[in-house]
Design an enzyme around this catalytic site. Structure first.
Site, PDB file in Angstrom:
ATOM      1  N   ARG A  53       0.836  -1.200   0.000  1.00 24.41           N
ATOM      2  CA  ARG A  53       0.000   0.000   0.000  1.00 24.41           C
ATOM      3  C   ARG A  53       0.870   1.250   0.000  1.00 24.41           C
ATOM      4  O   ARG A  53       0.484   2.284  -0.544  1.00 24.41           O
ATOM      5  CB  ARG A  53      -0.951  -0.002   1.212  1.00 24.41           C
ATOM      6  CG  ARG A  53      -1.805   1.264   1.327  1.00 24.41           C
ATOM      7  CD  ARG A  53      -2.964   1.078   2.289  1.00 24.41           C
ATOM      8  NE  ARG A  53      -2.567   0.495   3.558  1.00 24.41           N
ATOM      9  CZ  ARG A  53      -2.036   1.193   4.579  1.00 24.41           C
ATOM     10  NH1 ARG A  53      -1.842   2.499   4.462  1.00 24.41           N
ATOM     11  NH2 ARG A  53      -1.718   0.579   5.696  1.00 24.41           N
ATOM     12  N   TYR A 105     -17.355  15.559 -16.918  1.00 25.10           N
ATOM     13  CA  TYR A 105     -17.620  14.148 -16.696  1.00 25.10           C
ATOM     14  C   TYR A 105     -18.544  13.990 -15.505  1.00 25.10           C
ATOM     15  O   TYR A 105     -18.283  14.530 -14.430  1.00 25.10           O
ATOM     16  CB  TYR A 105     -16.292  13.414 -16.460  1.00 25.10           C
ATOM     17  CG  TYR A 105     -16.442  11.996 -15.966  1.00 25.10           C
ATOM     18  CD1 TYR A 105     -17.302  11.098 -16.587  1.00 25.10           C
ATOM     19  CD2 TYR A 105     -15.723  11.556 -14.863  1.00 25.10           C
ATOM     20  CE1 TYR A 105     -17.442   9.799 -16.125  1.00 25.10           C
ATOM     21  CE2 TYR A 105     -15.851  10.263 -14.396  1.00 25.10           C
ATOM     22  CZ  TYR A 105     -16.712   9.384 -15.029  1.00 25.10           C
ATOM     23  OH  TYR A 105     -16.851   8.102 -14.552  1.00 25.10           O
ATOM     24  N   ASP A 177      -8.156  17.710 -15.999  1.00 29.81           N
ATOM     25  CA  ASP A 177      -8.428  16.335 -16.407  1.00 29.81           C
ATOM     26  C   ASP A 177      -8.014  16.233 -17.873  1.00 29.81           C
ATOM     27  O   ASP A 177      -8.651  16.802 -18.750  1.00 29.81           O
ATOM     28  CB  ASP A 177      -9.917  16.018 -16.231  1.00 29.81           C
ATOM     29  CG  ASP A 177     -10.270  14.587 -16.602  1.00 29.81           C
ATOM     30  OD1 ASP A 177      -9.473  13.936 -17.314  1.00 29.81           O
ATOM     31  OD2 ASP A 177     -11.359  14.120 -16.212  1.00 29.81           O
ATOM     32  N   LYS A 202      -8.338   4.629 -19.743  1.00 28.64           N
ATOM     33  CA  LYS A 202      -8.698   5.043 -21.096  1.00 28.64           C
ATOM     34  C   LYS A 202      -7.508   4.911 -22.054  1.00 28.64           C
ATOM     35  O   LYS A 202      -7.010   3.814 -22.262  1.00 28.64           O
ATOM     36  CB  LYS A 202      -9.264   6.458 -21.062  1.00 28.64           C
ATOM     37  CG  LYS A 202     -10.257   6.732 -19.942  1.00 28.64           C
ATOM     38  CD  LYS A 202     -11.447   5.779 -19.886  1.00 28.64           C
ATOM     39  CE  LYS A 202     -12.428   6.182 -18.801  1.00 28.64           C
ATOM     40  NZ  LYS A 202     -13.509   5.222 -18.587  1.00 28.64           N
TER      41      LYS A 202
END
Length: 382
Positions: A53, A105, A177, A202
């Site tokens: 982590r 978005y 973004d 993406k």
């Protein structure tokens, strides 16, 4: 490999974040699945890893690679694009304000409207293509100006450098973004943004088989330290395999984007001339309202477009029902072409035109994609 910022993008895409495995000489990075790492007798960690982590070799490589590709000072990877968005806003305090675009978005809008609103973080959604509107919407407590360009789903383009200037003049940070453009086509940090984020799901992943997000910072400052804390304490990190999958795709990113752009341009021009199409939203078209600003700040116009069908929702749904090569599915940036009725995805609060279909143009032959849309348009009209 020690990356050099003077290297050209294609070379960085192949080499940044990669290295020869010292134990085997393997050219391809191994997948390091271990969740924990051995301490030395004095309690230290001689190899630099404590717990997955905190750090993992695959995640560290991905962060180094994308920091180099965006020209940043550091990067933090997350388990999804929205996990990246959430971690950014977790650096805010109750009473802070976020200024965001109205065409945004819907996942990012939901995070602000339904999650952080409960933490007394307010948000205003404005037409960010109008600089006077951006200036008027700035508040004394505005801490983040969120930029999304090209926007989802109307492909509106925001003048990044101009909005950054307004944000900084008001004491706010500008964060972009950059998912639709990728670092191949657009460089928000070079235009003054403080941070840039991507859904690595993406174009960076490029194959519709991995979920992830990344935030790259222009400066390794207190804001980035807070983001690292959110990453560590929140634990929303990607798996080693997910990081490896994205790293596998990065070397082909510049060449994939060239093909996405070329195909999208041909598809957009076909749709723009079709009598059953009332509007095409693609900044590569010379008649598009955002063509000039896109040309100024982008090296290509991207693989995303949307278009509106005459006849509204029923006509749009009928068209989508008749495609044979395009897949009716959410997401974008993969090798396959996707189409979806965006308002249905966004839900009852959606302001997206009901006749609009969003298209992620893939890497098939452009003429086959055009033929598929042509026959679907014809069948939908009968």
């Amino acid at each position: 490999m020690k990356t050099n910022k003077s290297l050209r993008f294609e070379t960085l895409a192949v080499h940044a974040g990669h290295g020869i495995d010292p134990s085997t000489g393997a050219v391809v990075d191994p997948i390091n699945l271990s969740t924990t790492f051995e301490r030395d007798v004095d309690g230290s960690y001689p190899h630099g890893y404590l717990y997955s982590r905190n750090h993992n070799p695959n995640r560290n490589g991905l962060e180094a690679a994308l920091s180099a590709l965006e020209g940043g000072a550091g990067a933090a990877a997350f388990g999804s694009g929205l996990a990246s968005v959430t971690a950014i806003f977790q650096g805010l305090q109750p009473g802070d304000h976020v200024l965001a675009p109205s065409d945004i978005y819907h996942g990012t809008a939901n995070v602000l409207k339904h999650l952080f609103a409960k933490w007394q973080v307010s948000a205003s959604f404005v037409d960010m293509t109008r600089l006077d509107t951006v200036r008027a919407a700035m508040q004394p407590n505005t801490r983040i100006v969120w930029i999304e360009t090209p926007s989802n789903p109307l492909m509106q383009c925001v003048d990044i450098a101009a909005v950054v200037e307004i944000a900084h003049a008001g004491g706010a940070r500008a964060i972009a973004d950059n998912t639709f453009a990728s670092p191949v086509l657009q460089r928000p940090l070079d235009l003054g943004c403080d941070m840039v984020m991507h859904a690595t799901t993406k174009y960076l992943g490029g194959r519709s088989d991995v979920l992830g997000g990344i935030v790259i910072t222009r400066q390794d400052d207190a804001h980035f330290a807070a983001l690292r804390t959110a990453q560590l304490f929140g634990g929303g990190v990607p798996s080693p395999f997910d990081c490896w999958l994205v790293m596998r795709s990065l070397p082909t990113l510049p060449y994939r984007m060239q093909a996405h752009c070329a195909n999208a341009d041909k598809v957009a021009r076909f749709l723009n001339e079709h009598p059953q199409v009332s509007a095409v939203h693609y900044p590569g078209l010379e008649g598009n309202a955002f063509h000039a600003i896109a040309k100024k700040q982008m090296s290509g116009f991207g693989g995303m477009l949307s278009f509106e069908v005459k006849g509204g929702k029923d006509a749009a749904m009928a068209l989508a029902a008749h495609v044979e090569i395009f897949t009716r599915a959410t997401s974008l940036g993969g090798v396959e072409s996707l189409i979806e009725h965006r308002a249905s995805i966004e839900g009852p609060e959606s302001k997206t035109p009901q006749g609009l279909l969003r298209v992620s143009v893939g890497l098939e032959h452009a003429d086959d994609l055009i033929d598929d849309l042509a026959q679907a348009l014809e069948r939908a009209s009968n």
